[in-house]
Design an enzyme around this catalytic site. Structure first.
Site, PDB file in Angstrom:
ATOM      1  CD  GLU A  42      -2.932   0.864   2.470  1.00  0.00           C
ATOM      2  OE1 GLU A  42      -3.857   1.687   3.049  1.00  0.00           O
ATOM      3  OE2 GLU A  42      -2.307   1.076   3.309  1.00  0.00           O
ATOM      4  CE  LYS A 112      -7.406   1.578   3.312  1.00  0.00           C
ATOM      5  NZ  LYS A 112      -6.388   2.359   4.260  1.00  0.00           N
ATOM      6  CB  CYS A 146      -3.745  -1.329   4.588  1.00  0.00           C
ATOM      7  SG  CYS A 146      -3.144  -1.452   6.087  1.00  0.00           S
TER       8      CYS A 146
END
Length: 262
Positions: A42, A112, A146
């Protein structure tokens, strides 16, 4: 499918160095392991940094990722799950993932959707509004980023959309190592699919990132795991194992979606 996980340590806001280092590691992975897929962590292009400094060095509509890695994927004949990067689009910052197949085509982009509010990610980044599944070498895949390992409904949705492998780039801290290990295994087990989690490593701004990148099979068995430092973690698995596990122990058959309100 043979996968090389690039457990990378990046430099804060040093975009050009990080791009060069990522390419160096991808070339090394292909040279040493001949994988089908390489995976980056990430926010590897800049690391996390708040404020205007980040906006000055981030990618713009993923143009730099595509221009750098599309020809590289073609040259090396490898699929690149290019982790996620800080990315500006339409005047907003996003934490954006990009997937490039071995022909150089961008087959998925994903912003995200679940931002890490405990550390203020939502103060600097906008959240995405769509999920992403895609196909690499005939295998249906998905991607999450994540913190999103904590949202089982997201993973189940990707599984119901046909994902047999979910890629999970991260910058996960060493202090929550137990959660990292437990949650990645849980997502593999409950969805009966392969999980490929690529974590960052190193220390930035007083925070230590834990490494321990991992690949797990549909039973949650660990196929490969990294240590705390920068390295390339490679494993090979047969995606037919997903269908084998689901046919013999089919939790999807016993679901009650008429009772769920997600």
């Amino acid at each position: 499918m043979k996968v090389s996980i690039i457990q990378m340590s990046m430099r804060v806001l040093e975009r050009d160095w990080n791009f060069d280092h990522a390419e160096e590691l991808i070339r090394r992975a292909v040279r040493e392991n001949a994988p089908d897929v390489v995976v980056l962590p990430e926010m590897w292009n800049t690391a996390f940094s708040a404020g205007s400094d980040l906006s000055q060095v981030c990618d713009h509509d993923l143009k730099q990722v595509r221009s750098r890695f599309s020809p590289l994927a073609r040259e090396l004949n490898v699929n690149i799950v290019a982790g996620s990067v800080s990315n500006e689009r339409g005047g907003k910052l996003y934490n954006s993932a990009c997937v490039i197949d071995r022909h150089g085509a961008c087959v998925a982009e994903y912003d995200k959707t679940h931002l890490f509010s405990p550390m203020g990610e939502s103060d600097d980044f906008a959240s995405g509004n769509h999920l992403a599944t895609f196909t690499l070498d005939g295998v249906r895949c998905g991607i999450v980023i994540c913190y999103e390992v904590r949202f089982p409904e997201l993973w189940r949705t990707l599984a119901l959309r046909g994902a047999e492998v979910i890629f999970h780039p991260a910058q996960w801290t060493a202090e929550r190592q137990y959660h990292w290990e437990t949650l990645t295994a849980a997502r593999a087990i409950e969805n009966q699919l392969f999980v490929v989690s690529c974590n960052a490593c190193g220390e930035r701004g007083g925070t230590v990132f834990g490494g321990s990148s991992r690949a797990l099979d549909p039973w949650g068995e660990l196929l490969a795991v990294g240590g705390p430092d920068e390295e390339i973690v490679t494993c090979e698995f047969d995606v037919a194992r997903v269908r084998e596990v689901r046919s013999g122990f089919n939790v999807f058959h016993d679901r009650r979606p008429d009772l769920y309100r997600l």
